[in-house]
Design an enzyme around this catalytic site. Structure first.
Site, short mmCIF file in Angstrom:
data_model
loop_
_atom_site.label_atom_id
_atom_site.label_comp_id
_atom_site.label_asym_id
_atom_site.label_seq_id
_atom_site.Cartn_x
_atom_site.Cartn_y
_atom_site.Cartn_z
N LYS A 1 0.83 -1.20 0.00
CA LYS A 1 0.00 0.00 0.00
C LYS A 1 0.87 1.26 0.00
O LYS A 1 1.92 1.31 0.65
CB LYS A 1 -0.92 -0.03 1.22
CG LYS A 1 -2.00 1.05 1.25
CD LYS A 1 -2.92 0.86 2.45
CE LYS A 1 -4.02 1.91 2.51
NZ LYS A 1 -4.94 1.69 3.65
N SER B 1 -9.88 1.66 2.48
CA SER B 1 -8.99 2.49 1.69
C SER B 1 -7.90 1.70 0.96
O SER B 1 -7.22 2.23 0.09
CB SER B 1 -8.31 3.51 2.61
OG SER B 1 -7.48 2.85 3.57
N SER C 1 -10.43 -0.94 6.66
CA SER C 1 -9.82 -0.73 5.35
C SER C 1 -9.03 -1.91 4.80
O SER C 1 -8.48 -1.82 3.70
CB SER C 1 -8.91 0.51 5.39
OG SER C 1 -9.70 1.67 5.50
#
Length: 477
Positions: A69, A144, A168
């Site tokens: 990420k 997210s 998330s």
């Protein structure tokens, strides 16, 4: 090439050990797939395999590629947290969890798109464009950590790193039909993670199945002297082996039936509960009387912490700087130009909640609700081994359908937020389809019960028999 990408991480390691697969060929297969992706899942892809790939073959993870990420700092590689204010930022160091995985033999393949500073549930808040769900490219992958989830589901990486603040990891895992684990708060170091809400943020793995999830997670956790909140786990993570759930009691929250669940999700959840019964589990109703206030408390606490954490982005030390005639104007213009609408919204909410005259009414009250939710869960776990819920109220929704309705977007995390507020571990596994799209099943347990959760998830996974290859072959639509 496609045969290589169909291998799970555990299968790829076994093939490498048997001399049937070269790590360089595996890396190149994933690198080529990633370079050609059209989902908007990746923000950076390696130009070539690492020079020390042959040496990594001798390590535990055998040089397997890793997607990370965008908010994890990776030395010399863009780490932008999905934000224009950090566009092109090259950190001088690597986040602890990434470094641990590299030390165990993983190879950095790609960085993945995300909602800006992890604020969102759809990855539409990314400053560099939205990510699309590989099951149906007209829909969101969740957020997210939507880039990481979409990358694993689409076969662009065997596994990936994400972060979970209020859901998330679990929510995008559910929407993309893969496995996502949110560890106990403090199990993994936050050093090198670009912060959103420090008392909630936690790193965790995405993978195609529970075995791969456990395999990656085993090398992530541990005490880090550079993170005062990290405590590690009291026991090593072991690969799950359970075939049945005999002796396991699963708790279903009393009010789960009235919590706005889509009919198809409800049907898949009920079928999964019946599968658990068939495997020997006892299903028992539990009361979580304060869970319904979790979203309200979360959207006071998380923005409050964000307003403090994001104060560092001022155009002085790193990232974007908008020139101005004086220092105060430079601060203002830089933050105006660098932050997106959702980040600005949450900074304003958080600053207001912490301001004089409102602190007790909002922030202090939200902390009290957090304590009550933790007590409710403690009481429930005294009666059951694990709590089970749908991961999300619905399946992946169309791109743009909730961008003008922040409250509707926030409710995507209705089932995940209470466990985040309490700091306990939870996993999402795919449990079926609704209208051709994946449905997630969430299993949560007391602090440091990751091995128990992984074992139960493994048993259910085997019995449910979910086929995630649809996304790797281009999706259902």
């Amino acid at each position: 090439m496609s045969d290589i990408l169909d291998l799970s991480a555990a299968q790829a390691i076994a093939a490498i050990d048997a001399g049937e697969l070269d790590p360089a060929d595996l890396f190149e297969a994933y690198r080529a797939a990633s370079a050609a992706e059209d989902l908007g899942a990746l923000s950076w892809v390696a130009d070539a395999a690492p020079a020390d790939l042959a040496a990594l073959r001798e390590q535990s993870l055998r040089g397997l590629p890793l997607a990370v990420k965008d908010l994890f700092c990776t030395e010399g590689v863009p780490s932008q947290a999905g934000s224009k204010i950090l566009e092109g930022y090259l950190p001088p160091y690597t986040a602890t969890v990434v470094q641990r995985l590299q030390d165990a033999g993983s190879s950095l393949l790609s960085k993945t798109h995300q909602d800006e500073f992890a604020m969102g549930s759809s990855t539409e808040n990314c400053a560099f464009g939205p990510t699309r769900n590989p099951w149906d490219t007209s829909r969101v992958p969740g957020g997210s950590s939507g880039g990481s989830s979409a990358a694993v589901a689409a076969g662009l990486a065997p596994w990936a790193l994400g972060t979970d603040t209020g859901g998330s990891i679990r929510q995008p895992a559910a929407l993309c039909g893969i496995v996502g684990l949110k560890p106990t708060y403090g199990a993994c170091s936050r050093f090198g993670m670009i912060a959103f809400a420090s008392s909630l943020d936690q790193a965790g793995p995405f993978a195609r199945d529970v075995t791969d999830t456990a395999l990656l997670y085993a090398h992530m956790h541990g005490r880090d002297p550079r993170d005062a909140t990290s405590v590690g786990l009291p026991e090593a993570t072991v690969l799950p082996t359970a075939q049945r759930l005999d002796g396991i009691t699963l708790g279903v929250p009393k009010d789960v039936e009235r919590d706005g669940i889509e009919p198809g999700v409800r049907a898949a959840f009920d079928a999964a509960l019946q599968t658990a019964r068939d495997l020997g589990a006892e299903i028992r109703e539990v009361e979580l009387p304060h869970a319904e206030y979790g979203i309200a408390a979360y959207y006071v606490l998380a923005p409050a912490e964000a307003s403090s954490n994001l104060a560092r982005f001022d155009g002085v030390r790193y990232g974007l700087r908008t020139e101005a005639p004086d220092l105060l104007s430079m601060y203002t213009r830089t933050r105006h130009d660098g932050f997106g609408p959702e980040v600005k919204r949450r900074i304003l909410i958080g600053t207001y909640a912490l301001s004089s005259g409102y602190y007790d009414a909002y922030y202090a009250s939200a902390q009290k609700v957090r304590t009550l939710i933790r007590r409710d869960l403690d009481a429930a776990f005294a009666d059951v081994d694990l709590i089970v819920t749908p991961t999300t109220p619905g399946v992946a929704f169309p791109l743009g359908s909730k961008t003008d309705d922040p409250l509707s977007m926030y409710l995507e995390d209705y089932f995940t937020v209470p466990f985040s507020l309490a700091g306990v571990p939870a996993i999402s596994i795919p449990c079926g389809l609704s209208e051709g799209l994946p449905v997630g099943l969430q299993l949560a347990g007391p602090a440091f019960s990751e091995n128990r959760i992984l074992d139960a998830a493994f048993a259910l996974e085997g019995a449910l028999g979910f086929d995630g290859s649809v996304a790797r072959k281009g999706g259902a639509a």
